[in-house]
Every structure is written in C-alpha cells, then in structure tokens.
Design a protein around this motif. Structure first.
Motif, PDB file in Angstrom:
ATOM      1  N   ALA A  79       0.838  -1.198   0.000  1.00 25.36           N
ATOM      2  CA  ALA A  79       0.000   0.000   0.000  1.00 25.36           C
ATOM      3  C   ALA A  79       0.875   1.251   0.000  1.00 25.36           C
ATOM      4  O   ALA A  79       1.974   1.259   0.554  1.00 25.36           O
ATOM      5  CB  ALA A  79      -0.914   0.011   1.228  1.00 25.36           C
ATOM      6  N   GLU A  80       0.358   2.297  -0.616  1.00 32.25           N
ATOM      7  CA  GLU A  80       0.996   3.612  -0.596  1.00 32.25           C
ATOM      8  C   GLU A  80      -0.085   4.674  -0.550  1.00 32.25           C
ATOM      9  O   GLU A  80      -1.241   4.424  -0.904  1.00 32.25           O
ATOM     10  CB  GLU A  80       1.856   3.827  -1.851  1.00 32.25           C
ATOM     11  N   MET A  93       7.864   7.568  -6.793  1.00 28.59           N
ATOM     12  CA  MET A  93       7.299   6.419  -6.093  1.00 28.59           C
ATOM     13  C   MET A  93       6.557   5.492  -7.052  1.00 28.59           C
ATOM     14  O   MET A  93       6.721   4.265  -7.003  1.00 28.59           O
ATOM     15  CB  MET A  93       6.337   6.895  -4.985  1.00 28.59           C
ATOM     16  N   ASN A  94       5.769   6.071  -7.928  1.00 31.85           N
ATOM     17  CA  ASN A  94       4.970   5.213  -8.800  1.00 31.85           C
ATOM     18  C   ASN A  94       5.755   4.651  -9.972  1.00 31.85           C
ATOM     19  O   ASN A  94       5.380   3.611 -10.534  1.00 31.85           O
ATOM     20  CB  ASN A  94       3.706   5.946  -9.233  1.00 31.85           C
ATOM     21  N   ARG A  99       7.881  -1.105 -11.180  1.00 31.81           N
ATOM     22  CA  ARG A  99       8.838  -2.215 -11.114  1.00 31.81           C
ATOM     23  C   ARG A  99       8.305  -3.355 -10.244  1.00 31.81           C
ATOM     24  O   ARG A  99       8.495  -4.535 -10.560  1.00 31.81           O
ATOM     25  CB  ARG A  99      10.174  -1.731 -10.544  1.00 31.81           C
ATOM     26  N   VAL A 100       7.630  -2.975  -9.154  1.00 34.44           N
ATOM     27  CA  VAL A 100       7.046  -3.994  -8.281  1.00 34.44           C
ATOM     28  C   VAL A 100       5.978  -4.768  -9.041  1.00 34.44           C
ATOM     29  O   VAL A 100       5.926  -6.009  -8.995  1.00 34.44           O
ATOM     30  CB  VAL A 100       6.448  -3.348  -7.013  1.00 34.44           C
ATOM     31  N   GLN A 101       5.123  -4.052  -9.766  1.00 35.04           N
ATOM     32  CA  GLN A 101       4.078  -4.716 -10.549  1.00 35.04           C
ATOM     33  C   GLN A 101       4.696  -5.658 -11.580  1.00 35.04           C
ATOM     34  O   GLN A 101       4.235  -6.797 -11.750  1.00 35.04           O
ATOM     35  CB  GLN A 101       3.199  -3.682 -11.269  1.00 35.04           C
ATOM     36  N   GLU A 102       5.727  -5.211 -12.256  1.00 34.22           N
ATOM     37  CA  GLU A 102       6.361  -6.030 -13.300  1.00 34.22           C
ATOM     38  C   GLU A 102       6.957  -7.303 -12.709  1.00 34.22           C
ATOM     39  O   GLU A 102       6.901  -8.372 -13.326  1.00 34.22           O
ATOM     40  CB  GLU A 102       7.454  -5.218 -14.004  1.00 34.22           C
ATOM     41  N   PHE A 110      -0.902 -11.508  -5.179  1.00 30.72           N
ATOM     42  CA  PHE A 110      -0.257 -10.249  -4.822  1.00 30.72           C
ATOM     43  C   PHE A 110      -0.988  -9.065  -5.454  1.00 30.72           C
ATOM     44  O   PHE A 110      -1.317  -9.092  -6.646  1.00 30.72           O
ATOM     45  CB  PHE A 110       1.199 -10.234  -5.285  1.00 30.72           C
ATOM     46  N   LYS A 111      -1.237  -8.017  -4.645  1.00 29.30           N
ATOM     47  CA  LYS A 111      -1.934  -6.822  -5.123  1.00 29.30           C
ATOM     48  C   LYS A 111      -1.180  -5.559  -4.701  1.00 29.30           C
ATOM     49  O   LYS A 111      -0.380  -5.577  -3.763  1.00 29.30           O
ATOM     50  CB  LYS A 111      -3.361  -6.754  -4.563  1.00 29.30           C
ATOM     51  N   ILE A 112      -1.470  -4.457  -5.399  1.00 32.48           N
ATOM     52  CA  ILE A 112      -0.923  -3.140  -5.074  1.00 32.48           C
ATOM     53  C   ILE A 112      -2.093  -2.187  -4.864  1.00 32.48           C
ATOM     54  O   ILE A 112      -3.031  -2.153  -5.682  1.00 32.48           O
ATOM     55  CB  ILE A 112      -0.033  -2.608  -6.212  1.00 32.48           C
ATOM     56  N   LEU A 113      -2.047  -1.410  -3.777  1.00 30.79           N
ATOM     57  CA  LEU A 113      -3.098  -0.443  -3.474  1.00 30.79           C
ATOM     58  C   LEU A 113      -2.493   0.950  -3.379  1.00 30.79           C
ATOM     59  O   LEU A 113      -1.574   1.176  -2.582  1.00 30.79           O
ATOM     60  CB  LEU A 113      -3.784  -0.777  -2.151  1.00 30.79           C
ATOM     61  N   SER A 114      -3.001   1.882  -4.182  1.00 27.56           N
ATOM     62  CA  SER A 114      -2.556   3.274  -4.147  1.00 27.56           C
ATOM     63  C   SER A 114      -3.736   4.135  -3.706  1.00 27.56           C
ATOM     64  O   SER A 114      -4.677   4.349  -4.478  1.00 27.56           O
ATOM     65  CB  SER A 114      -2.051   3.711  -5.528  1.00 27.56           C
ATOM     66  N   PHE A 115      -3.679   4.610  -2.451  1.00 34.54           N
ATOM     67  CA  PHE A 115      -4.748   5.427  -1.880  1.00 34.54           C
ATOM     68  C   PHE A 115      -4.440   6.906  -2.118  1.00 34.54           C
ATOM     69  O   PHE A 115      -3.320   7.356  -1.879  1.00 34.54           O
ATOM     70  CB  PHE A 115      -4.852   5.208  -0.372  1.00 34.54           C
ATOM     71  N   THR A 116      -5.437   7.660  -2.539  1.00 39.75           N
ATOM     72  CA  THR A 116      -5.232   9.099  -2.703  1.00 39.75           C
ATOM     73  C   THR A 116      -5.401   9.837  -1.372  1.00 39.75           C
ATOM     74  O   THR A 116      -6.194   9.426  -0.518  1.00 39.75           O
ATOM     75  CB  THR A 116      -6.192   9.702  -3.733  1.00 39.75           C
ATOM     76  N   VAL A 117      -4.647  10.933  -1.211  1.00 36.75           N
ATOM     77  CA  VAL A 117      -4.862  11.830  -0.077  1.00 36.75           C
ATOM     78  C   VAL A 117      -5.629  13.070  -0.519  1.00 36.75           C
ATOM     79  O   VAL A 117      -5.891  13.963   0.285  1.00 36.75           O
ATOM     80  CB  VAL A 117      -3.527  12.255   0.585  1.00 36.75           C
ATOM     81  N   ASP A 118      -6.010  13.102  -1.798  1.00 29.79           N
ATOM     82  CA  ASP A 118      -6.719  14.264  -2.349  1.00 29.79           C
ATOM     83  C   ASP A 118      -7.926  13.814  -3.163  1.00 29.79           C
ATOM     84  O   ASP A 118      -7.984  13.991  -4.386  1.00 29.79           O
ATOM     85  CB  ASP A 118      -5.758  15.074  -3.228  1.00 29.79           C
ATOM     86  N   PRO A 119      -8.920  13.209  -2.490  1.00 26.12           N
ATOM     87  CA  PRO A 119     -10.064  12.672  -3.237  1.00 26.12           C
ATOM     88  C   PRO A 119     -10.918  13.722  -3.928  1.00 26.12           C
ATOM     89  O   PRO A 119     -11.647  13.394  -4.865  1.00 26.12           O
ATOM     90  CB  PRO A 119     -10.859  11.923  -2.156  1.00 26.12           C
TER      91      PRO A 119
END
Length: 219
Positions: A79-80, A93-94, A99-102, A110-119
């Motif tokens: 998560a990020e 960062m992204n 690279r992590v996804q690749e 395995f999953k990746i979660l990118s949460f926004t701080v500016d919805p």
C-alpha cells in the motif's frame, strides 16, 4: 593414504561447519504501533505492542468498482498514499511501483493499493487516467478514492503513514498534501511486515524480495 583420509575428513568438516554457520533467512518482522515512529501513531495506539492489523475498508477503484478488505483475503499486498497532481515524490514512487508490478505480473496472490490523499481532485476518472499512464493492470494495481475522512483514518490508524497532527488538519499545507514516501507490505493476516522508501531503488529491490518471502511463507 592415512594423510589423504585425514585431509578429506578435515575438508568435509569445514564444509559441514560452513553450512551450519550460514545465517538463515529470518521471517519478516511483524510491525505493531510500538515499532513505528511515535510521531506517526495516535496516543491511544502508541503502547500497543501486539496484535495490530489493518482495519476493514472499502473504497472505489479506477474502474469505478468497490474494492477493499473482502477482496484481499488470502492476498499479500503493498500500500501507498499519493495524489495524482503531486509533482515531487509521487512520480518517483509510482515509477518504482511499476517495477514492483512487473516483478509479480500475473500473480493473483499479490496486489498493489494506491490510496489518494486528495479525493476532491482524484475522482474515479482522474485515477483511471493516472493508472493508465503508469501501465497499471487493473486486476492487480488498484488506485483507490473515497471519503477523505475514511482515507485519512486508515492512513493514520492502520498503515501509520500520516502524522495525527497532519491528519487532524486534513493533511493540507497550502496546495500540498502531506504523506510519507513509504510503501507498506501487508500479509494475508492483515499484519504489517515492512516499510520501504518508495523513492529509493535499493529499498524497492528489498521490497520485491520480501514479497517473494511472504508469498512462499504463506503458500
């Protein structure tokens, strides 16, 4: 002949001793609030040294679909927190997260979660544009938006990537939004197993290796 036999026994002994004295891979640490920088933890959690897990959550991904805890059962994930208009650390960062996804392309566990701080800015449509621009596989890499209060509560009480004082002020400083540059590794039991500087390629290399450890550990 006797000298030869003694020599072979000596060599064999050295080999065996070398094997048994090599450091074994240690299991990844399990992080609790007490293990995190105190400024990142709210006072009521600061002394907790056992049993911390990521709270239940559900947000909306870049395809407009609900995604959250129920979809992550049996999964390892990273998560990020970021925002799409960030011009400082987020692009780096992204790029690293790509690279992590690749490295784990097509690995369903395995999953990746990118949460926004500016919805307010990062609508579903905006997140879709950003995700596509980073080559995100929407089955594996989810860009999540939703209510700001819920996003920030999860950041400061589960992942510990937003200072409580900043969260209380909704994280805004002028036109910027405060968040850390850390990627957070979470196991299938919703426990934090590592923090990694998402702007540092060497740290991300370690993350890629640690993901493999977790996948093997929990197989």
């Amino acid at each position: 002949m006797r000298v030869l036999i003694v020599g072979l026994i000596f060599v064999a002994g050295v080999v065996v001793a070398y094997f048994f004295t090599q450091p074994k891979d240690e299991p990844l640490k399990v992080y609790n609030p007490i293990d995190v920088e105190s400024e990142m933890v709210e006072k009521d959690l600061a002394r907790k040294g056992f049993g911390h897990t990521i709270q239940e959550f559900s947000f909306t991904d870049q395809n407009g679909l609900a995604y959250g805890s129920k979809d992550l059962k049996g999964k390892v994930y990273v998560a990020e927190y970021f925002f799409t208009t960030c011009g400082t650390i987020c692009p780096r960062m992204n790029a690293e997260m790509q690279r992590v996804q690749e490295a784990y392309k097509g690995v369903d566990r395995f999953k990746i979660l990118s949460f926004t701080v500016d919805p307010e800015t990062d609508s579903v449509a905006q997140m879709k544009i950003y995700a596509d621009g980073h080559g995100a596989d929407s089955k594996q890499w989810h860009f999540l938006t939703g209510k700001k209060t819920d996003l920030y509560k999860l950041a400061r009480r589960s992942f510990f990537v937003l200072k409580p004082a900043e969260a209380a002020n909704q994280g805004d400083v002028g036109s910027d939004f405060i968040h850390t540059n850390y990627f957070v590794l979470v196991d299938t039991q919703k426990r934090i197993r590592g923090y990694y500087d998402g702007t540092d390629s060497r740290e991300v290399d370690k993350l890629i290796g640690d993901i493999r450890k977790l996948l093997e550990e929990e197989n």
